[in-house]
Design a protein around this motif. Structure first.
Motif, PDB file in Angstrom:
ATOM      1  N   LYS A   1       0.914  -1.001   0.149  1.00  0.00           N
ATOM      2  CA  LYS A   1      -0.072  -0.043   0.103  1.00  0.00           C
ATOM      3  C   LYS A   1       0.964   0.953  -0.211  1.00  0.00           C
ATOM      4  CE  LYS A   1      -0.806   0.206   4.915  1.00  0.00           C
ATOM      5  NZ  LYS A   1      -1.863  -0.031   6.042  1.00  0.00           N
ATOM      6  N   CYS A   2       2.169   1.263   0.727  1.00  0.00           N
ATOM      7  CA  CYS A   2       2.946   2.173   0.534  1.00  0.00           C
ATOM      8  C   CYS A   2       3.497   2.603  -0.806  1.00  0.00           C
ATOM      9  CB  CYS A   2       4.082   2.203   1.616  1.00  0.00           C
ATOM     10  SG  CYS A   2       3.481   2.017   3.387  1.00  0.00           S
ATOM     11  N   LEU A   3       3.754   1.521  -1.597  1.00  0.00           N
ATOM     12  CA  LEU A   3       4.243   1.664  -2.801  1.00  0.00           C
ATOM     13  C   LEU A   3       3.083   2.417  -3.693  1.00  0.00           C
ATOM     14  CD1 LEU A   3       6.238  -1.680  -4.040  1.00  0.00           C
ATOM     15  CD2 LEU A   3       7.158   0.608  -3.952  1.00  0.00           C
ATOM     16  N   ILE A   4       1.999   1.981  -3.549  1.00  0.00           N
ATOM     17  CA  ILE A   4       0.786   2.555  -4.366  1.00  0.00           C
ATOM     18  C   ILE A   4       0.719   3.998  -3.938  1.00  0.00           C
ATOM     19  CG2 ILE A   4      -1.632   2.578  -4.769  1.00  0.00           C
ATOM     20  CD1 ILE A   4      -1.589  -0.396  -4.024  1.00  0.00           C
ATOM     21  N   LEU A   5       0.746   4.353  -2.599  1.00  0.00           N
ATOM     22  CA  LEU A   5       0.547   5.673  -2.176  1.00  0.00           C
ATOM     23  C   LEU A   5       1.802   6.697  -2.790  1.00  0.00           C
ATOM     24  CD1 LEU A   5      -0.423   5.074   1.666  1.00  0.00           C
ATOM     25  CD2 LEU A   5      -1.951   6.268  -0.237  1.00  0.00           C
ATOM     26  N   GLU A   6       3.078   5.988  -2.857  1.00  0.00           N
ATOM     27  CA  GLU A   6       3.960   6.596  -3.192  1.00  0.00           C
ATOM     28  C   GLU A   6       3.978   7.189  -4.616  1.00  0.00           C
ATOM     29  OE1 GLU A   6       8.998   6.040  -2.710  1.00  0.00           O
ATOM     30  OE2 GLU A   6       7.671   4.243  -3.700  1.00  0.00           O
ATOM     31  N   GLU A   7       3.409   6.187  -5.452  1.00  0.00           N
ATOM     32  CA  GLU A   7       3.388   6.467  -6.741  1.00  0.00           C
ATOM     33  C   GLU A   7       2.378   7.432  -6.882  1.00  0.00           C
ATOM     34  OE1 GLU A   7       3.451   4.642 -10.911  1.00  0.00           O
ATOM     35  OE2 GLU A   7       4.866   4.565  -9.432  1.00  0.00           O
ATOM     36  N   ILE A   8       1.313   7.679  -6.266  1.00  0.00           N
ATOM     37  CA  ILE A   8       0.205   8.481  -6.431  1.00  0.00           C
ATOM     38  C   ILE A   8       0.830   9.899  -5.652  1.00  0.00           C
ATOM     39  CG2 ILE A   8      -1.852   9.415  -5.367  1.00  0.00           C
ATOM     40  CD1 ILE A   8      -2.676   6.564  -4.975  1.00  0.00           C
ATOM     41  N   LEU A   9       1.448   9.964  -4.568  1.00  0.00           N
ATOM     42  CA  LEU A   9       2.250  11.085  -4.089  1.00  0.00           C
ATOM     43  C   LEU A   9       3.435  11.605  -5.208  1.00  0.00           C
ATOM     44  CD1 LEU A   9       2.176   9.984  -0.518  1.00  0.00           C
ATOM     45  CD2 LEU A   9       1.237  12.000  -1.419  1.00  0.00           C
ATOM     46  N   ALA A  10       3.943  10.724  -5.852  1.00  0.00           N
ATOM     47  CA  ALA A  10       5.069  11.266  -6.678  1.00  0.00           C
ATOM     48  C   ALA A  10       4.547  12.096  -7.981  1.00  0.00           C
ATOM     49  CB  ALA A  10       5.817  10.104  -7.294  1.00  0.00           C
TER      50      ALA A  10
ATOM     51  N   PRO B   1      -9.402   7.260   3.765  1.00  0.00           N
ATOM     52  CA  PRO B   1      -9.088   8.110   4.957  1.00  0.00           C
ATOM     53  C   PRO B   1      -7.829   8.952   4.626  1.00  0.00           C
ATOM     54  CG  PRO B   1      -9.605   5.718   5.703  1.00  0.00           C
ATOM     55  CD  PRO B   1      -9.709   6.003   4.221  1.00  0.00           C
ATOM     56  N   LEU B   2      -7.052   8.355   3.895  1.00  0.00           N
ATOM     57  CA  LEU B   2      -5.578   9.077   3.614  1.00  0.00           C
ATOM     58  C   LEU B   2      -5.655  10.205   2.679  1.00  0.00           C
ATOM     59  CD1 LEU B   2      -3.091   6.191   3.938  1.00  0.00           C
ATOM     60  CD2 LEU B   2      -3.136   8.468   5.476  1.00  0.00           C
ATOM     61  N   LEU B   3      -6.527   9.974   1.520  1.00  0.00           N
ATOM     62  CA  LEU B   3      -6.678  10.700   0.580  1.00  0.00           C
ATOM     63  C   LEU B   3      -7.799  11.840   0.871  1.00  0.00           C
ATOM     64  CD1 LEU B   3      -6.813   8.471  -2.813  1.00  0.00           C
ATOM     65  CD2 LEU B   3      -4.752   9.869  -1.852  1.00  0.00           C
ATOM     66  N   SER B   4      -8.337  11.778   1.599  1.00  0.00           N
ATOM     67  CA  SER B   4      -9.228  12.752   2.088  1.00  0.00           C
ATOM     68  C   SER B   4      -8.565  13.723   2.792  1.00  0.00           C
ATOM     69  CB  SER B   4     -10.622  12.258   2.915  1.00  0.00           C
ATOM     70  OG  SER B   4     -10.013  11.823   4.175  1.00  0.00           O
ATOM     71  N   ARG B   5      -7.525  13.375   3.475  1.00  0.00           N
ATOM     72  CA  ARG B   5      -6.712  14.253   4.502  1.00  0.00           C
ATOM     73  C   ARG B   5      -5.776  15.014   3.615  1.00  0.00           C
ATOM     74  NH1 ARG B   5      -4.726  10.633   9.444  1.00  0.00           N
ATOM     75  NH2 ARG B   5      -3.916  12.625  10.034  1.00  0.00           N
ATOM     76  N   LEU B   6      -5.450  14.382   2.218  1.00  0.00           N
ATOM     77  CA  LEU B   6      -4.652  15.173   1.429  1.00  0.00           C
ATOM     78  C   LEU B   6      -5.471  16.067   0.738  1.00  0.00           C
ATOM     79  CD1 LEU B   6      -2.535  12.299   0.099  1.00  0.00           C
ATOM     80  CD2 LEU B   6      -1.835  14.239   1.343  1.00  0.00           C
ATOM     81  N   GLY B   7      -6.890  16.172   0.581  1.00  0.00           N
ATOM     82  CA  GLY B   7      -7.783  17.295   0.137  1.00  0.00           C
ATOM     83  C   GLY B   7      -8.469  16.421  -1.026  1.00  0.00           C
ATOM     84  N   TYR B   8      -8.740  15.026  -1.023  1.00  0.00           N
ATOM     85  CA  TYR B   8      -9.335  14.684  -2.110  1.00  0.00           C
ATOM     86  C   TYR B   8     -10.830  14.302  -1.789  1.00  0.00           C
ATOM     87  CZ  TYR B   8      -5.356  13.793  -5.076  1.00  0.00           C
ATOM     88  OH  TYR B   8      -4.063  13.708  -5.684  1.00  0.00           O
TER      89      TYR B   8
END
Length: 466
Positions: free
Chosen positions: A211-220, A240-247
């Motif tokens: 899941k961290c690899l997936i998130l890393e790709e999105i964040l990159a 939960p995580l993407l909503s806290r990033l503003g999505y």
């Protein structure tokens, strides 16, 4: 008699309603739904060895057959389910509290990011029941989250380097581009339980790292809009995580997800669509269960009309995942025609510009591809623009080795209204050398499908029809 309250998401499909519910150590593992109806509070009565659900709410939901409540020793059938339109503030018994808690600890990031989800007990699946209220969650700095991901991944090889290819033509734009990411992220239950990636080490598929690899790709790549398929960790990870990033996110699961056949699954997989709330306003949203030859199928789509806050221009973004496997070409073609008809209606006969992302499970030689290429919606495939002649799709968007052999196919696409939108840049694909002899997924890359990323801009003066 002991009275407790538990919050759950009541999920409804027109003919079948099964609720995923965890109460103490009793697990009700099957969930199938088409529409998430309401967040409600159900009083739970425990009397001796039996567990009964009693509703004190007023209004019946749409008709459906029934739902099943399973315990270790009994199975009770209920013929009606009622819901309350508004959430009530009810006390939670301590033994239920852990089920409903979002599990925030002292670290505001790590509690959500690095938490291991073990399906053996109900108390370890709290997020699946209740989608958190974004208003009560602190925003996350993307750089901080990226550092958290890299800390978890410190023993793995670094992520692959991919570059954007500049595709700008003579269409200037006075507004920032719209970055769209399309990605089949590989459902965790399928990756571990069904897909048989014979050259992929089991350790590479562990969710707490993958899941961290997936998130890393999105964040990159920081997309403005994110279109995902095979999402089976929406409620406990991505929402939960993407909503806290503003999505703002929407999830539409498959009615009969194959993930549910896998032991210790995390619920059904489906399509998810996220967009940045500081850039776009949601105008309308449609969850579409695709049909083939008038029959409802197991494949779905989400289509949303968004308005750009900078320019006030509207466009439609859609995400889908069509039926897989050889022998189902006509079925996929029918699903594609159904989706096109729905999009024709949503875009008011192509008056609203359109972007369609998806894993079509179809090579460019298939009928469904040809339907999209020749549609009256005037669509073009963005990744054709990376080819020398601008007319050829990439040689692959997925590359894997299964027990049946090696599979290299082009199945994933980003379609766009070619008269109203321009592709300013596209993310290049991984090379064969980068992918390596064991193919995908791997310790370097979390999915068997490559992510596709494009930057779009509105044409200032659309040339002719959309």
């Amino acid at each position: 008699m002991k009275l407790s309250y538990i919050r759950l998401v009541a999920c409804l499909e027109p003919d079948i309603c099964q609720i995923l519910l965890y109460i103490s150590n009793l697990k009700y593992p099957v969930v199938t739904w088409e529409f998430v109806v309401v967040l409600c509070d159900i009083p739970v009565y425990s009397l001796g060895g039996a567990t009964l659900l009693e509703t004190t709410l007023e209004k019946p939901v749409r008709p459906f057959t029934s739902f099943f409540l399973k315990t270790r020793s009994t199975e009770e059938r209920f013929s009606k389910l009622y819901y309350q339109p508004r959430r009530k503030s009810l006390p939670l018994d301590p033994c239920i509290q852990i089920v409903c808690s979002m599990g925030h600890g002292t670290s505001r990031l790590y509690s959500a990011l690095a938490k291991t989800l073990n399906s053996s007990t109900a108390s370890q699946h709290p997020e699946y029941l209740v989608s958190p209220d974004p208003e009560h969650l602190e925003p996350i700095d993307p750089k901080e989250l990226l550092e958290e991901c890299r800390a978890v991944l410190h023993t793995r090889p670094p992520r692959f380097q991919r570059d954007f290819v500049d595709l700008r033509t003579d269409h200037p734009s006075s507004h920032p581009p719209i970055r769209v990411m399309q990605w089949n992220i590989l459902a965790q239950a399928l990756g571990e339980g069904k897909d048989n990636f014979v050259q992929c080490p089991v350790e590479a598929l562990k969710w707490e790292e993958r899941k961290c690899l997936i998130l890393e790709e999105i964040l990159a790549y920081q997309p403005d809009i994110l279109c995902l398929q095979e999402v089976d960790h929406y409620f406990d990870t991505f929402q939960p995580l993407l909503s806290r990033l503003g999505y703002q996110g929407t999830f539409f699961p498959k009615p009969w997800s194959p993930c549910l056949d896998v032991e210790h699954n995390n619920g059904p997989d489906g399509c998810a669509l996220f967009f940045l709330q500081n850039r776009f306003k949601l105008v309308n949203s449609a969850n579409i269960r695709l049909t083939a030859m008038t029959l409802k199928t197991n494949q779905v789509a989400i289509a949303q009309t968004l308005e750009c806050k900078e320019s006030s221009r509207q466009f439609c973004i859609a995400v889908t995942h069509l039926k897989a496997r050889t022998g189902w070409e006509r079925f996929r073609s029918a699903q594609g025609c159904d989706l096109l008809q729905n999009l024709q209606n949503i875009t008011q006969g192509a008056k609203i510009p359109l972007i369609v992302c998806g894993d079509f499970n179809a090579e460019p030689t298939e009928e469904v591809y040809k339907h999209f290429a020749s549609s009256s919606l005037n669509l073009n495939s963005a990744y054709k623009l990376l080819s020398a002649d601008g007319q050829s799709e990439p040689p692959y968007t997925t590359w894997k080795i299964r027990t049946s052999g090696e599979c290299r196919h082009t199945l994933d696409y980003i379609w766009y209204s070619k008269h109203a939108l321009s592709v300013r840049s596209a993310l290049d694909l991984l090379t064969e050398e980068q992918i390596g002899p064991n193919r995908l997924p791997s310790f370097n890359y979390p999915s068997d499908h490559l992510s596709l990323v494009c930057d779009f801009s509105f044409n200032e003066e659309p040339d002719g029809l959309l």
